[in-house]
Write a protein that holds these residues in place. Structure first.
Motif, PDB file in Angstrom:
ATOM      1  N   ARG A  87       0.835  -1.201   0.000  1.00 10.09           N
ATOM      2  CA  ARG A  87       0.000   0.000   0.000  1.00 10.09           C
ATOM      3  C   ARG A  87       0.871   1.253   0.000  1.00 10.09           C
ATOM      4  N   ASP A 112       0.053   3.901  -2.862  1.00 10.36           N
ATOM      5  CA  ASP A 112      -0.927   4.896  -2.422  1.00 10.36           C
ATOM      6  C   ASP A 112      -0.197   6.052  -1.739  1.00 10.36           C
ATOM      7  N   SER A 122       1.354   3.727   6.190  1.00 11.16           N
ATOM      8  CA  SER A 122       1.583   2.321   5.869  1.00 11.16           C
ATOM      9  C   SER A 122       3.015   1.907   6.181  1.00 11.16           C
TER      10      SER A 122
END
Length: 136
Positions: free
Chosen positions: A20, A24, A31
Motif C-alpha cells: 500500500r 498509495d 503504511s
C-alpha cells in the motif's frame, strides 16, 4: 523468537502495508509506519505467548489492529458528517504525526523486501534518504 505461524502472519501484514505504501501516496507514510511497528515488535519479541517478552508482540498487534479500525471508522463517519477540516478529527486540533523512527523502519523493510529505491521510499515516507539508506 516467535513461532512460525506468527512470523508468517506478521510478514503478510507487513507486505500488505508495504504494498500500500508503494502504491498509495496519500497513505504511504502511515503504511510504512505500520510495517515498521510490526518489524520493531517482531524483533523485540522473544515469544508470542502471554509471558515475558511476548506481551510486546501481542500488544503491538492489538495496537495496529486498533489503528486500522480507527481509520475505517474515520473514513465511514467522514462522509456522513461532511467535515471539511480534517483537523477536527483530532483532539489537539492538528493531525497526529506518525513517528519518524517507525516510518524509517518500514522504509528500510521496503528496500530489503521489495527492492524499492531508497530515494523513492524516503520521499513517500517524508524522511531523509540518509536514514533509510543507513540501515541497509
Amino acid at each position: 523468537m516467535t513461532d512460525p505461524t506468527t512470523e508468517t502472519a506478521i510478514r503478510e501484514m507487513q507486505d500488505a502495508a508495504l504494498s500500500r505504501a508503494l502504491t498509495d501516496d496519500d497513505h504511504a507514510r502511515q503504511s510504512l509506519a505500520v510495517a515498521g511497528a510490526l518489524e520493531t515488535a517482531r524483533t523485540e519479541a522473544t515469544d508470542a505467548a502471554f509471558d515475558g517478552g511476548g506481551v510486546t508482540l501481542v500488544a503491538s498487534l492489538a495496537f495496529v489492529s486498533t489503528l486500522f479500525a480507527h481509520r475505517r471508522l474515520h473514513e465511514s463517519l467522514r462522509a456522513s458528517v461532511r467535515a471539511s477540516d480534517d483537523s477536527a478529527w483530532y483532539p489537539s486540533g492538528a493531525p497526529a504525526r506518525v513517528d519518524d523512527d517507525l516510518v524509517v523502519a518500514g522504509a528500510r523493510l521496503a528496500v530489503r523486501r521489495f527492492d524499492a529505491d531508497p530515494a523513492l521510499v524516503a520521499a513517500l515516507g517524508d524522511v531523509s534518504i540518509e536514514r533509510v539508506a543507513s540501515g541497509e
